[in-house]
Write a protein that holds these residues in place. Structure first.
Motif, PDB file in Angstrom:
ATOM      1  N   ARG A  29       0.861  -1.227   0.047  1.00 24.55           N
ATOM      2  CA  ARG A  29       0.021  -0.015  -0.050  1.00 24.55           C
ATOM      3  C   ARG A  29       0.900   1.335   0.056  1.00 24.55           C
ATOM      4  O   ARG A  29       0.602   2.303  -0.900  1.00 24.55           O
ATOM      5  N   LEU A  30       1.826   1.310   0.973  1.00 25.51           N
ATOM      6  CA  LEU A  30       2.672   2.657   1.110  1.00 25.51           C
ATOM      7  C   LEU A  30       3.469   2.745  -0.114  1.00 25.51           C
ATOM      8  O   LEU A  30       3.791   3.874  -0.534  1.00 25.51           O
ATOM      9  N   THR A  31       4.253   1.685  -0.381  1.00 25.72           N
ATOM     10  CA  THR A  31       5.363   1.925  -1.341  1.00 25.72           C
ATOM     11  C   THR A  31       5.066   1.196  -2.722  1.00 25.72           C
ATOM     12  O   THR A  31       6.029   0.956  -3.499  1.00 25.72           O
ATOM     13  N   ILE A  32       3.967   0.683  -2.994  1.00 22.49           N
ATOM     14  CA  ILE A  32       3.566  -0.285  -4.283  1.00 22.49           C
ATOM     15  C   ILE A  32       3.948   0.864  -5.366  1.00 22.49           C
ATOM     16  O   ILE A  32       4.102   0.361  -6.729  1.00 22.49           O
ATOM     17  N   ASN A  33       3.452   2.366  -5.206  1.00 21.08           N
ATOM     18  CA  ASN A  33       3.803   3.033  -6.470  1.00 21.08           C
ATOM     19  C   ASN A  33       3.877   4.430  -5.735  1.00 21.08           C
ATOM     20  O   ASN A  33       3.981   4.578  -4.508  1.00 21.08           O
ATOM     21  N   ARG A  34       4.612   5.349  -6.664  1.00 26.31           N
ATOM     22  CA  ARG A  34       4.895   6.702  -6.043  1.00 26.31           C
ATOM     23  C   ARG A  34       3.736   7.511  -5.558  1.00 26.31           C
ATOM     24  O   ARG A  34       3.912   8.380  -4.586  1.00 26.31           O
ATOM     25  N   ASP A  35       2.713   7.464  -6.115  1.00 24.23           N
ATOM     26  CA  ASP A  35       1.527   8.384  -5.925  1.00 24.23           C
ATOM     27  C   ASP A  35       0.945   8.028  -4.339  1.00 24.23           C
ATOM     28  O   ASP A  35       0.615   8.619  -3.524  1.00 24.23           O
ATOM     29  N   ASN A  36       0.968   6.698  -4.201  1.00 22.82           N
ATOM     30  CA  ASN A  36       0.374   6.212  -2.847  1.00 22.82           C
ATOM     31  C   ASN A  36       1.519   6.730  -2.025  1.00 22.82           C
ATOM     32  O   ASN A  36       1.114   7.054  -0.787  1.00 22.82           O
ATOM     33  N   CYS A  37       2.735   6.534  -2.124  1.00 17.43           N
ATOM     34  CA  CYS A  37       3.674   6.966  -0.999  1.00 17.43           C
ATOM     35  C   CYS A  37       3.517   8.485  -0.685  1.00 17.43           C
ATOM     36  O   CYS A  37       3.672   8.928   0.339  1.00 17.43           O
ATOM     37  N   ILE A  38       3.426   9.320  -1.769  1.00 17.94           N
ATOM     38  CA  ILE A  38       3.235  10.768  -1.554  1.00 17.94           C
ATOM     39  C   ILE A  38       2.130  11.039  -0.838  1.00 17.94           C
ATOM     40  O   ILE A  38       1.911  11.877   0.113  1.00 17.94           O
ATOM     41  N   ASP A  39       0.846  10.341  -1.420  1.00 17.28           N
ATOM     42  CA  ASP A  39      -0.524  10.601  -0.434  1.00 17.28           C
ATOM     43  C   ASP A  39      -0.019  10.408   0.961  1.00 17.28           C
ATOM     44  O   ASP A  39      -0.634  11.209   2.063  1.00 17.28           O
ATOM     45  N   TRP A  40       0.512   9.234   1.358  1.00 15.46           N
ATOM     46  CA  TRP A  40       0.743   8.965   2.806  1.00 15.46           C
ATOM     47  C   TRP A  40       1.505   9.709   3.546  1.00 15.46           C
ATOM     48  O   TRP A  40       1.191  10.225   4.711  1.00 15.46           O
ATOM     49  N   LEU A  41       2.692  10.229   3.033  1.00 15.13           N
ATOM     50  CA  LEU A  41       3.304  11.415   3.446  1.00 15.13           C
ATOM     51  C   LEU A  41       2.572  12.459   3.741  1.00 15.13           C
ATOM     52  O   LEU A  41       3.006  13.074   4.797  1.00 15.13           O
ATOM     53  N   ARG A  42       1.820  12.859   2.936  1.00 12.48           N
ATOM     54  CA  ARG A  42       1.047  14.206   3.127  1.00 12.48           C
ATOM     55  C   ARG A  42       0.036  14.033   4.352  1.00 12.48           C
ATOM     56  O   ARG A  42      -0.215  14.885   4.914  1.00 12.48           O
ATOM     57  N   VAL A  43      -0.677  12.763   4.243  1.00 12.84           N
ATOM     58  CA  VAL A  43      -1.622  12.625   5.300  1.00 12.84           C
ATOM     59  C   VAL A  43      -1.061  12.855   6.521  1.00 12.84           C
ATOM     60  O   VAL A  43      -1.506  13.252   7.580  1.00 12.84           O
TER      61      VAL A  43
END
Length: 205
Positions: A29-43
């Motif tokens: 979920r967190l690092t499966i792709n770049r967008d997921n990672c960015i969204d998680w860091l922003r949350v």
């Protein structure tokens, strides 16, 4: 007059508890792709969710092939059009390593998976890069503890003490005598942690 700077807009920082993140969640979920990672860091307030340009205008996020994450901030004002990285104002600013790898490294480090061979195998980093990031995190933790002193121990409390000696053994006869350092760790069970670093001649046991 101070030089204007980009002003990140972030959510309140809410650092996640590592114990609540499973490896399955990290990789699927967190690092499966770049967008997921960015969204998680922003949350969690670790990346800006908005950016204000040096000229005062609110910047727009867009796709930029040459940017670190393939995305970045661009000022919409005519005559300005300045660009800013998604990393501006964050812990990750100044690094060229992909965010996904940095998140994975931080997770491994926090979980004690710090073997250089393990990190080389899983992150494909050089030994020097791994050492630099380990040292950076150690310095951050040191600064945190030094600026937030907490008393430990007291009646009915259990405190464990351990020490490690650092430095080359030498004698005065060798002509290169040096004082060795000693790191003393104290931990109050089960949670509180404190430590101090003393010279050998200051250590009275």
């Amino acid at each position: 007059m101070a030089t204007p700077v980009f002003r990140p807009v972030t959510m309140p920082t809410s650092f996640p508890f590592v114990d609540e993140i499973r490896l399955e969640e990290l990789f699927l979920r967190l690092t499966i792709n770049r967008d997921n990672c960015i969204d998680w860091l922003r949350v969690h307030g670790l990346l800006a969710s908005g950016m204000r340009c040096k000229c005062g205008a609110n910047m727009s996020e867009g796709v930029f092939s040459k940017a670190h994450e393939g995305r970045g901030w661009r000022c919409p004002e005519k005559g300005c059009k300045k660009f800013a990285s998604l990393r501006v104002g964050s812990f990750f600013e100044g690094s060229n390593i992909p965010l996904i790898q940095l998140v994975e490294f931080l997770y491994f480090w926090a979980e004690g998976l710090q073997s250089t061979n393990f990190l080389i195998l899983n992150l494909k980093w050089s030994p020097n890069t791994i050492t630099d990031w380990k040292n950076l995190l150690s310095d951050i933790c040191l600064e945190k503890y030094l600026s937030n002193h907490e008393l430990i121990g007291g009646h009915g409390h259990i405190v464990e003490i351990d020490e490690s000696k650092f430095g080359k053994e030498s004698t005065i006869e060798e002509g290169n005598y040096q004082e060795n350092g000693c790191l003393v760790g104290l931990i109050e069970l089960p949670k509180t942690l404190s430590w101090s670093q003393l010279k050998v001649d200051q250590l009275l046991l």
